[in-house]
Scaffold this active site. Sequence first.
Site, short mmCIF file in Angstrom:
data_model
loop_
_atom_site.label_atom_id
_atom_site.label_comp_id
_atom_site.label_asym_id
_atom_site.label_seq_id
_atom_site.Cartn_x
_atom_site.Cartn_y
_atom_site.Cartn_z
N ARG A 1 0.81 -1.22 0.00
CA ARG A 1 0.00 0.00 0.00
C ARG A 1 0.84 1.27 0.00
NH1 ARG A 1 -5.33 0.53 1.59
NH2 ARG A 1 -5.28 -1.57 2.48
N GLY A 2 2.05 1.18 0.54
CA GLY A 2 2.88 2.36 0.68
C GLY A 2 2.71 3.02 2.03
N LEU B 1 1.68 1.68 6.25
CA LEU B 1 1.33 0.57 7.15
C LEU B 1 -0.04 0.80 7.77
CD1 LEU B 1 4.85 0.27 8.79
CD2 LEU B 1 3.77 -1.47 7.35
N GLY C 1 -26.61 -3.78 1.75
CA GLY C 1 -26.00 -4.48 2.89
C GLY C 1 -26.24 -3.76 4.19
N LEU D 1 -11.98 -8.87 11.93
CA LEU D 1 -11.85 -7.79 12.90
C LEU D 1 -10.37 -7.48 13.13
CD1 LEU D 1 -14.43 -9.11 15.52
CD2 LEU D 1 -14.79 -7.24 13.91
N HIS E 1 -20.17 5.38 40.87
CA HIS E 1 -21.44 6.08 40.64
C HIS E 1 -21.18 7.58 40.55
CE1 HIS E 1 -25.68 7.13 40.91
NE2 HIS E 1 -25.34 8.04 41.83
#
Length: 467
Positions: free
Chosen positions: A37-38, A40, A183, A321, A446
Amino acid sequence: MAETQFDLVVIGGGPGGYVAAIRAAQLGLKTAVVESRGALGGTCLNVGCIPSKALLQSSEHFSHAKHKLKDHGVLVDKVGLNLDVMMKRKDAIVKKLTSGVEFLMKKNKITYLKGFGSFLDRNTVKVALNEGGEQTLQTKSTIIATGSEAIEIPIAPFDEKQVLSSTGALALEAVPDHLVVIGGGVIGLEMGSVWARLGAKVTVIEAADSILPMMDKDVIRTMKKVLGAEGMEFHEKARFTELKKSGKKLTVVADKGGETVSINCDRLLVAVGRRAFTKNLGLEKVGITPEKNGKIKTDGHYGTGVPGIYAIGDVIDGPMLAHKAEEEGVACAEMIAGKPGHVNYVAIPNVVYTWPEVAAIGINEQEAQAQGLEVNIGKFPFAPNGRAMAFGETEGFVKLIADKKTDRLLGAHIVGPMASELIAELAIAFEYSASAEDVARSVHAHPTLAEVIKEAALAVDKRSLHS
């Protein structure tokens, strides 16, 4: 003279790949990472998790300014949108993080090669360098961590202008008038939410019985109500059959139970899932044959069946994931270094970054029923929670599923504010095989949103305190 001899070469510099390289280097292995990809970080950092969350956060601020700040006594006149600034902020975050990962390579003395890696044989990786030329690496072990790519539908090929993958949906130059999303899963709903908040009409077409088909039924019901109230429209049990183009206009045609549905729009986002990226890796040269879905079959130790070659992340079975890939990267590197490595797949959370957010871990109620498990269920809403009221975000609930005999937690499902952060408590509970009683007895500060988790745990035994 460039280094060419390595203990480990990692093909793919996404979350699984670069983390595997860091862990291997920590353990003393001479390591190289090859990434075409060039930059990371893989899909997640460059065109996925990170930029989408940046836009989700920005669009939520815009929506709050328009609709919710007045409830806090904050009056903002003439709320406007500068999409260019929003996009530049997103890009700046991505650049900062990718630069950070590259720094980690240098810090850990990992060789980083920008190019496309493929096998010549099981101990030799050829790198077609982005700047031109080739470099050949000799390695004792290799991890395939090449990730995944968006699935393209033949009737709607991506042009990233009108017909978009998630990548194109992150880079629009203007808010669509009408965005149709094919989708109703995580990516479709997240990107649909961004553009709906910014003013687009959004229609979702989902082939399954419902949006978020893998989620708990109570989660689905709540999300349909909330997202519907925000203006998103849903066509469920609808199959996308045809796309017509006329200049800048599109017509999306779907079959909904025998009825033809035609929707006019100006942008189409196709988000029907992702496919493992295993093309052109020279796998045939080392005796690895991907399955029909592109995935590589592995054993319980990420081995591919070829000595010294391993695979992790989106290219193997399991949910796609980033955090799953990272854990596999760590475990795989540890095993290569001769140490025990392990991933507890039961304790991997899944998150949908809409608003309210959705987070889940373990099994849902339908799965418990299908498995014939006897369970107790505890559920508690955010509505009576003091911190949720202070936020002005009271929609949603926490739902816990526990074994009826042992009280061990089997599933946890959250719809609500900051669900992505709240699920971490339950991930730890799952890691330690905690019972609902364990969580119920834990003291929660709390006022906090996390008190809803405690109340849901109490509700498993029908003893919640604030209902």
